[in-house]
Design a protein around this motif. Structure first.
Motif, PDB file in Angstrom:
ATOM      1  N   ILE A 281       0.873  -1.180   0.000  1.00 22.54           N
ATOM      2  CA  ILE A 281       0.000   0.000   0.000  1.00 22.54           C
ATOM      3  C   ILE A 281       0.906   1.223   0.000  1.00 22.54           C
ATOM      4  CG2 ILE A 281      -1.823   1.252   1.216  1.00 22.54           C
ATOM      5  CD1 ILE A 281      -2.624  -1.395   2.528  1.00 22.54           C
ATOM      6  N   ILE A 282       0.873   1.987  -1.084  1.00 24.77           N
ATOM      7  CA  ILE A 282       1.774   3.132  -1.219  1.00 24.77           C
ATOM      8  C   ILE A 282       1.004   4.339  -1.747  1.00 24.77           C
ATOM      9  CG2 ILE A 282       3.818   1.713  -1.582  1.00 24.77           C
ATOM     10  CD1 ILE A 282       3.531   2.067  -4.542  1.00 24.77           C
ATOM     11  N   THR A 283       1.573   5.517  -1.517  1.00 27.35           N
ATOM     12  CA  THR A 283       0.962   6.745  -2.039  1.00 27.35           C
ATOM     13  C   THR A 283       1.859   7.345  -3.112  1.00 27.35           C
ATOM     14  OG1 THR A 283       1.956   7.944  -0.167  1.00 27.35           O
ATOM     15  CG2 THR A 283      -0.373   7.371  -0.003  1.00 27.35           C
ATOM     16  N   LYS A 284       1.211   7.889  -4.137  1.00 24.33           N
ATOM     17  CA  LYS A 284       1.898   8.603  -5.211  1.00 24.33           C
ATOM     18  C   LYS A 284       1.114   9.871  -5.489  1.00 24.33           C
ATOM     19  CE  LYS A 284       3.841   4.530  -7.543  1.00 24.33           C
ATOM     20  NZ  LYS A 284       3.894   3.737  -8.810  1.00 24.33           N
ATOM     21  N   GLU A 285       1.645  11.002  -5.006  1.00 26.61           N
ATOM     22  CA  GLU A 285       0.964  12.291  -5.120  1.00 26.61           C
ATOM     23  C   GLU A 285      -0.424  12.187  -4.474  1.00 26.61           C
ATOM     24  OE1 GLU A 285       1.128  13.387  -9.240  1.00 26.61           O
ATOM     25  OE2 GLU A 285       3.295  13.702  -9.174  1.00 26.61           O
ATOM     26  N   SER A 286      -1.499  12.391  -5.231  1.00 22.87           N
ATOM     27  CA  SER A 286      -2.849  12.345  -4.648  1.00 22.87           C
ATOM     28  C   SER A 286      -3.515  11.000  -4.912  1.00 22.87           C
ATOM     29  CB  SER A 286      -3.710  13.472  -5.219  1.00 22.87           C
ATOM     30  OG  SER A 286      -3.847  13.325  -6.618  1.00 22.87           O
ATOM     31  N   LEU A 287      -2.714   9.974  -5.142  1.00 20.40           N
ATOM     32  CA  LEU A 287      -3.238   8.645  -5.452  1.00 20.40           C
ATOM     33  C   LEU A 287      -2.774   7.627  -4.417  1.00 20.40           C
ATOM     34  CD1 LEU A 287      -2.555   8.578  -9.296  1.00 20.40           C
ATOM     35  CD2 LEU A 287      -4.740   9.071  -8.179  1.00 20.40           C
ATOM     36  N   LEU A 288      -3.637   6.650  -4.178  1.00 17.83           N
ATOM     37  CA  LEU A 288      -3.280   5.520  -3.326  1.00 17.83           C
ATOM     38  C   LEU A 288      -3.202   4.291  -4.210  1.00 17.83           C
ATOM     39  CD1 LEU A 288      -2.892   4.512  -0.370  1.00 17.83           C
ATOM     40  CD2 LEU A 288      -5.313   3.880  -0.411  1.00 17.83           C
ATOM     41  N   VAL A 289      -2.070   3.585  -4.142  1.00 24.59           N
ATOM     42  CA  VAL A 289      -1.850   2.403  -4.974  1.00 24.59           C
ATOM     43  C   VAL A 289      -1.809   1.179  -4.070  1.00 24.59           C
ATOM     44  CG1 VAL A 289      -0.328   1.259  -6.623  1.00 24.59           C
ATOM     45  CG2 VAL A 289      -0.560   3.756  -6.666  1.00 24.59           C
ATOM     46  N   VAL A 290      -2.649   0.192  -4.372  1.00 22.27           N
ATOM     47  CA  VAL A 290      -2.649  -1.082  -3.656  1.00 22.27           C
ATOM     48  C   VAL A 290      -2.336  -2.172  -4.683  1.00 22.27           C
ATOM     49  CG1 VAL A 290      -3.989  -2.666  -2.244  1.00 22.27           C
ATOM     50  CG2 VAL A 290      -4.397  -0.202  -2.066  1.00 22.27           C
ATOM     51  N   GLN A 291      -1.237  -2.879  -4.452  1.00 23.53           N
ATOM     52  CA  GLN A 291      -0.812  -3.876  -5.438  1.00 23.53           C
ATOM     53  C   GLN A 291      -0.352  -5.147  -4.745  1.00 23.53           C
ATOM     54  OE1 GLN A 291       2.205  -1.485  -7.365  1.00 23.53           O
ATOM     55  NE2 GLN A 291       3.840  -2.384  -6.137  1.00 23.53           N
ATOM     56  N   ASN A 292      -0.422  -6.244  -5.485  1.00 23.89           N
ATOM     57  CA  ASN A 292       0.064  -7.521  -4.963  1.00 23.89           C
ATOM     58  C   ASN A 292       0.678  -8.324  -6.107  1.00 23.89           C
ATOM     59  OD1 ASN A 292      -3.135  -7.910  -5.397  1.00 23.89           O
ATOM     60  ND2 ASN A 292      -2.087  -9.839  -5.918  1.00 23.89           N
ATOM     61  N   ASN A 293       1.614  -9.193  -5.766  1.00 20.48           N
ATOM     62  CA  ASN A 293       2.213 -10.053  -6.785  1.00 20.48           C
ATOM     63  C   ASN A 293       1.191 -11.080  -7.244  1.00 20.48           C
ATOM     64  OD1 ASN A 293       2.437 -11.052  -4.108  1.00 20.48           O
ATOM     65  ND2 ASN A 293       3.874 -12.630  -4.766  1.00 20.48           N
ATOM     66  N   LEU A 294       1.196 -11.343  -8.540  1.00 20.29           N
ATOM     67  CA  LEU A 294       0.222 -12.256  -9.115  1.00 20.29           C
ATOM     68  C   LEU A 294       0.721 -13.699  -9.037  1.00 20.29           C
ATOM     69  CD1 LEU A 294      -1.117 -10.451 -12.311  1.00 20.29           C
ATOM     70  CD2 LEU A 294      -2.492 -11.350 -10.429  1.00 20.29           C
TER      71      LEU A 294
END
Length: 349
Positions: A281-294
């Protein structure tokens, strides 16, 4: 009143106005004029009343078609005021011409006081015409808007209930209780901590549906408790990494967003100590990114896709930018807009 089904009032209305007008404005005719003149005058007045009623009705309907809805009420009323002099003078003129044609008047002769008196009566009549048609239209539009808002409230409550049902997953609770049962025997202290985490998770789940938005900071506190329950079950098979700028913690997102995304990752991917599922769970400017390895499960997992659709629907209801979902470099990535905090939102008003 539906103007397309107003036949009864179109028949009765002008007659009632004529009788009322006779009582208040023309009672002296019956005392001063001959019977023949009175009868012809009454027929002229009643006929003109029907004509003017239908003209005013047509004007009101045309304005309602051109400027529909409650939002255009002021514009319709303005047009009615602007058209009033034309309509009342037309009403006065057809009466005068009818008297010339049928009541032995040779030409139009009226003093200014008599003219203004007649115009005042026509203004009174036309105000009633417009009140009947515009008033009923406004009432109908208001009732429709009220019913629509009530339906939205019902839909919102139904959505909240459905969301709540989907969050309090009985399988998740069953697995959590199984894990707690093992911990009570193997590690009583950890079992106590585990109970606190369960309590924290379900307390947040129950409260979250009362809010449209929550802060990122509160959502992260919740997801840490939720993750501890998952960690107790899966051990080294699952990892959570959070890299969020501190100044972003007061930004807002719909509640339970992170839980839905984490649950989605757990549901569709293999979780093994040698092949851990890594959620970031990371932030980039005004965005929140939630990612996981596939690392998708080989057997298809039954899914109604409620989770991601639920998040997208919440952002649409808030009239915000859409979320984005994509796969890249072996990652499943969901990008969410972070909404302004309360102080920033007030500053933009």
């Amino acid at each position: 009143m539906n103007v397309l089904n107003d036949k009864k009032i179109r028949i009765i209305g002008p007659l009632v106005l004529f009788l009322g007008g006779t009582l208040f404005f023309r009672l002296d005719w019956y005392l001063e004029l001959s019977t023949g003149i009175v009868v012809r005058s009454d027929l002229i007045g009643l006929t003109a009343g029907y004509i003017c009623w239908n003209i005013a009705r047509w004007v009101a309907i045309q304005l309602q078609k051109k400027y529909p809805g409650l939002a255009n009420t002021r514009r319709r009323l303005l047009w009615m005021v602007l058209l009033m002099p034309l309509l009342v003078n037309f009403a006065w003129l057809i009466r005068q011409l009818a008297h010339i044609a049928f009541n032995n008047a040779s030409y139009i002769t009226q003093t200014l006081p008599n003219y203004t008196y007649s115009i005042g009566i026509q203004i009174f009549y036309h105000c009633i015409y417009f009140i009947i048609y515009e008033g009923s239209y406004i009432l109908g539009a208001w009732r429709q808007a009220y019913n629509y808002n009530e339906q939205l409230k019902k839909n919102k409550l139904r959505h909240q209930l459905d969301t709540l049902k989907s969050q309090i997953n009985p399988h998740f609770l069953f697995n959590s209780l199984n894990s707690l049962s093992m911990l009570i025997y193997e590690n009583p202290r950890q079992a106590e901590t585990f109970v606190d985490e369960i309590s924290s998770v379900y307390r947040y789940l129950l409260r979250a549906n009362d809010q449209e938005l929550t802060t990122l900071g509160l959502e992260l506190q919740f997801i840490k408790s939720y993750f501890q329950l998952l960690k107790t079950r899966y051990g080294a098979g699952i990892e959570l990494h959070i890299a969020v700028d501190e100044w972003q913690l007061e930004r807002r997102i719909p509640p339970l967003t992170l839980q839905l995304l984490v649950e989605n990752a757990v549901k569709h991917n293999i979780i093994l100590p040698k092949r851990p599922l890594i959620i970031e769970i990371i932030t980039k400017e005004s965005l929140l990114v939630v990612q996981n390895n596939l690392q998708r499960k080989k057997s298809a997992v039954p899914s109604n896709k409620v989770g991601l659709a639920n998040i997208a629907a919440k952002y649409r209801l808030l009239e915000q930018r859409d979320i984005t979902i994509h796969e890249a470099n072996g990652l499943f990535v969901v990008t969410l807009p972070l909404l302004a905090n309360q102080s920033e939102a007030k500053a933009t008003l």
